[in-house]
Write a protein that holds these residues in place. Structure first.
Motif, PDB file in Angstrom:
ATOM      1  N   ARG A 122       2.502   1.840  -3.429  1.00 39.96           N
ATOM      2  CA  ARG A 122       1.624   2.153  -4.573  1.00 39.96           C
ATOM      3  C   ARG A 122       1.045   3.556  -4.273  1.00 39.96           C
ATOM      4  O   ARG A 122       0.865   4.308  -5.328  1.00 39.96           O
ATOM      5  N   HIS A 123       0.933   4.023  -3.030  1.00 39.42           N
ATOM      6  CA  HIS A 123       0.254   5.439  -3.011  1.00 39.42           C
ATOM      7  C   HIS A 123       1.521   6.368  -2.306  1.00 39.42           C
ATOM      8  O   HIS A 123       1.133   7.505  -1.944  1.00 39.42           O
ATOM      9  N   GLY A 124       2.735   6.082  -2.562  1.00 40.10           N
ATOM     10  CA  GLY A 124       3.812   7.024  -2.029  1.00 40.10           C
ATOM     11  C   GLY A 124       3.894   7.684  -1.034  1.00 40.10           C
ATOM     12  O   GLY A 124       4.209   8.822  -0.652  1.00 40.10           O
ATOM     13  N   ILE A 125       3.697   6.785   0.013  1.00 36.22           N
ATOM     14  CA  ILE A 125       4.101   7.135   1.541  1.00 36.22           C
ATOM     15  C   ILE A 125       5.577   6.852   1.674  1.00 36.22           C
ATOM     16  O   ILE A 125       5.901   5.636   1.446  1.00 36.22           O
ATOM     17  N   THR A 151      -8.925   5.229  -3.046  1.00 36.44           N
ATOM     18  CA  THR A 151      -8.672   4.592  -4.244  1.00 36.44           C
ATOM     19  C   THR A 151      -8.885   3.092  -3.925  1.00 36.44           C
ATOM     20  O   THR A 151      -9.450   2.382  -5.012  1.00 36.44           O
ATOM     21  N   ASP A 152      -8.470   2.498  -3.176  1.00 39.20           N
ATOM     22  CA  ASP A 152      -8.461   1.089  -2.719  1.00 39.20           C
ATOM     23  C   ASP A 152      -9.900   0.626  -2.213  1.00 39.20           C
ATOM     24  O   ASP A 152     -10.079  -0.696  -1.990  1.00 39.20           O
ATOM     25  N   PHE A 210       0.720  -1.277  -0.051  1.00 31.85           N
ATOM     26  CA  PHE A 210       0.085  -0.082  -0.169  1.00 31.85           C
ATOM     27  C   PHE A 210       0.869   1.360   0.008  1.00 31.85           C
ATOM     28  O   PHE A 210       0.785   2.213  -0.641  1.00 31.85           O
ATOM     29  N   ARG A 257      -5.755   9.166   0.707  1.00 31.51           N
ATOM     30  CA  ARG A 257      -6.030   9.166  -0.915  1.00 31.51           C
ATOM     31  C   ARG A 257      -5.909   7.699  -1.422  1.00 31.51           C
ATOM     32  O   ARG A 257      -7.051   7.387  -1.836  1.00 31.51           O
ATOM     33  N   GLY A 258      -5.019   7.085  -0.719  1.00 30.79           N
ATOM     34  CA  GLY A 258      -4.939   5.479  -1.096  1.00 30.79           C
ATOM     35  C   GLY A 258      -5.976   4.882  -0.627  1.00 30.79           C
ATOM     36  O   GLY A 258      -6.594   3.964  -1.147  1.00 30.79           O
ATOM     37  N   CYS A 259      -6.748   5.230   0.638  1.00 27.17           N
ATOM     38  CA  CYS A 259      -7.726   4.355   1.226  1.00 27.17           C
ATOM     39  C   CYS A 259      -8.979   4.496   0.364  1.00 27.17           C
ATOM     40  O   CYS A 259      -9.673   3.445   0.090  1.00 27.17           O
ATOM     41  N   PRO A 302      -1.287  11.254   1.489  1.00 25.82           N
ATOM     42  CA  PRO A 302      -1.225   9.967   0.549  1.00 25.82           C
ATOM     43  C   PRO A 302      -1.940   8.649   1.047  1.00 25.82           C
ATOM     44  O   PRO A 302      -2.579   7.942   0.361  1.00 25.82           O
ATOM     45  N   TRP A 303      -2.027   8.583   2.298  1.00 27.16           N
ATOM     46  CA  TRP A 303      -2.832   7.324   3.006  1.00 27.16           C
ATOM     47  C   TRP A 303      -4.171   7.610   2.752  1.00 27.16           C
ATOM     48  O   TRP A 303      -4.936   6.529   2.448  1.00 27.16           O
TER      49      TRP A 303
END
Ligand code: AMP
Ligand code: GLY
Length: 429
Positions: free
Chosen positions: A120-123, A267-268, A117, A263-265, A260-261
């Motif tokens: 993929r999400h740039g953390i 998206t996923d 994660f 945003r990633g959540c 980013p976390w």
């Protein structure tokens, strides 16, 4: 409002103590709780918190208890029931419950999930690889010169991480986890990270699926002995705030991880309503996330909740109901220090059932609260019942004052074999 709290450690005592201060609460149970939790009273009506003999990991029995007593709100402390899906189970049966659901709890339940994660999400995180084959794992470890953190993928009581500095050590760590199965099935898959250097801090953020509200900084002391020597433990003491970041730097670090976390959540398709606890290394190349936990830290909770000025019931309800955007977290300017008193032998084997004296005298000191972890009532006394026994916590106008007060309280408490670190918060002073 009737509340059920799940868990039995120092974190759960701190949660119960803080939740019991809310005027909304008229009855509270804790499953299974401990001797200190059983002595807490509700601010609203003076009723005692009732400990019920149901394990935090026995999901069917927890549900049966809820169906019988109908709590209005349930608060989950530890990671295991979250990873097992207690939130999904309670929700499916019509109960309101605080904590991440099973999908969201994977941030803690699987290090490979979190690492993938983050990448993929740039953390910002350590360079890493994920492996199911020991030969490939060793090849990667060698490419890092053996300077690695070798991690079992799954939950391993906070012990599934081996730090190595040479290739033979790293190869041995891979064998220990994957071949000898030191952490059982948790080690079928491993994550290997580059070994990072710097100051390690704990971040906490309360989340509602859309918004993440960052707490002040804190720092844990994971090793058993003074000077960060000895074996890794669940945590031997904490303090807050940690002075290594200014308020502005904390905001920057928090944003670099949480934006980013979040945003990633989205998206996923992960709906995280609970507490996100990133373990962060402040390296010379910036902050890097070592791991995510999906719950309050223990003993971070003890220092955070003694500083928190909000009604915790209102905050956790807002987290569950997606209403955090308009809430402002309010923190006391006082510093808090928590010294863990552990059983002799911890984190290895230790005896249980040792009588504890001096608790009332310690609690009577100003700005001091003794949170219980591994304790049990026995014949009208409190006895030891776990590795980490107590979290002796004190507030002060600054860290040194809080530290002095916490150790003054520790001096009042006795049980056979008691061990504690004498340098909690020393790095900050
Ligand atoms: P974890 O359970 O992943 O937080 O790892 C346990 C402890 O191992 C952390 O609190 C760190 O002190 C240490 N650790 C984990 N990953 C790394 C790393 N990549 N570099 C250095 N130390 C680490
Ligand atoms: N403070 C360490 C932990 O809660 O995992």
């Amino acid at each position: 409002m009737k509340l059920l709290v799940i868990g039995s450690g120092g974190r759960e005592h701190a949660l119960v103590w803080k939740l019991a201060q809310s005027p909304h609460v008229t009855q509270m149970w804790c499953a299974p709780g401990n001797a200190g939790i059983a002595e807490e009273r509700l601010a609203q009506n003076g009723a005692l918190v009732e400990c019920v003999a149901v394990s935090a990991e026995d999901l069917p029995k927890l549900l049966a208890f809820a169906q019988q007593q109908r709590p209005d709100f349930t608060v989950v402390g530890p990671d295991n029931p979250l990873a097992a899906g207690v939130v999904d189970l309670f929700q499916a049966n019509g109960f309101k419950i605080w904590g991440p659901n099973k999908q969201a709890a994977q941030f803690e339940g699987s290090k490979a999930f979190s690492q993938d994660f983050m990448e993929r999400h740039g953390i910002p995180t350590a360079q890493s690889g994920t492996f199911t084959d020991p030969v490939a794992a060793k090849r990667f470890a060698a490419s890092l010169g053996g300077r690695c953190a070798v991690k079992a993928d799954g939950l391993a009581l906070g012990k599934g991480v081996l730090l190595t500095t040479t290739v033979p050590e790293a190869e041995q760590a891979v064998d220990e986890i994957m071949v000898s199965k030191a952490f059982g099935t948790a080690g079928q898959r491993i994550v290997i990270q580059e070994l990072l250097e710097g100051m390690e801090i704990s971040l906490h953020a309360l989340c509602d699926g859309q918004v993440a509200k960052l707490f002040p900084t804190s720092q844990d002391h994971k090793r058993a002995l003074d000077g960060d020597l000895g074996l890794n433990t669940g945590g031997m003491g904490t303090y807050s705030p940690a002075p290594f970041l200014t308020a502005a730097e904390l905001q920057t670090v928090g944003d670099a991880i949480l934006q980013p976390w979040l945003r990633g959540c989205v998206t996923d398709g992960i709906d995280f309503r609970g507490l996100l606890y990133p373990g962060v290394m402040l390296t010379k190349n910036g902050p890097k996330v070592l791991e995510f936990n999906a719950r309050f830290g223990d003993p971070e909770t003890q220092v955070y909740l003694t500083r928190l000025e909000n009604d915790l019931v209102e905050l956790l309800l807002a987290s569950t109901e997606g209403r955090l955007a308009n809430m402002e977290l309010k923190w006391s300017p006082l510093a808090s220090v928590c010294v863990v008193m552990a059983s002799g032998g911890y984190p290895g084997n230790y005896p249980k059932g040792k009588p504890i004296t001096g608790l009332a005298a310690a609690n009577a000191l100003p700005n001091t609260k003794v949170f219980h972890a591994g304790t049990a009532p026995k014949d009208g006394q409190v006895v030891t019942n776990g590795g980490r026994v107590l979290g002796v916590t004190a507030l002060g106008k600054d860290l040194r004052t809080a530290q002095t007060a916490a150790y003054a309280a520790v001096e009042k408490i006795h049980f056979e074999g008691a061990q504690f670190r004498r340098d909690i918060a020393a790095k900050a002073l």
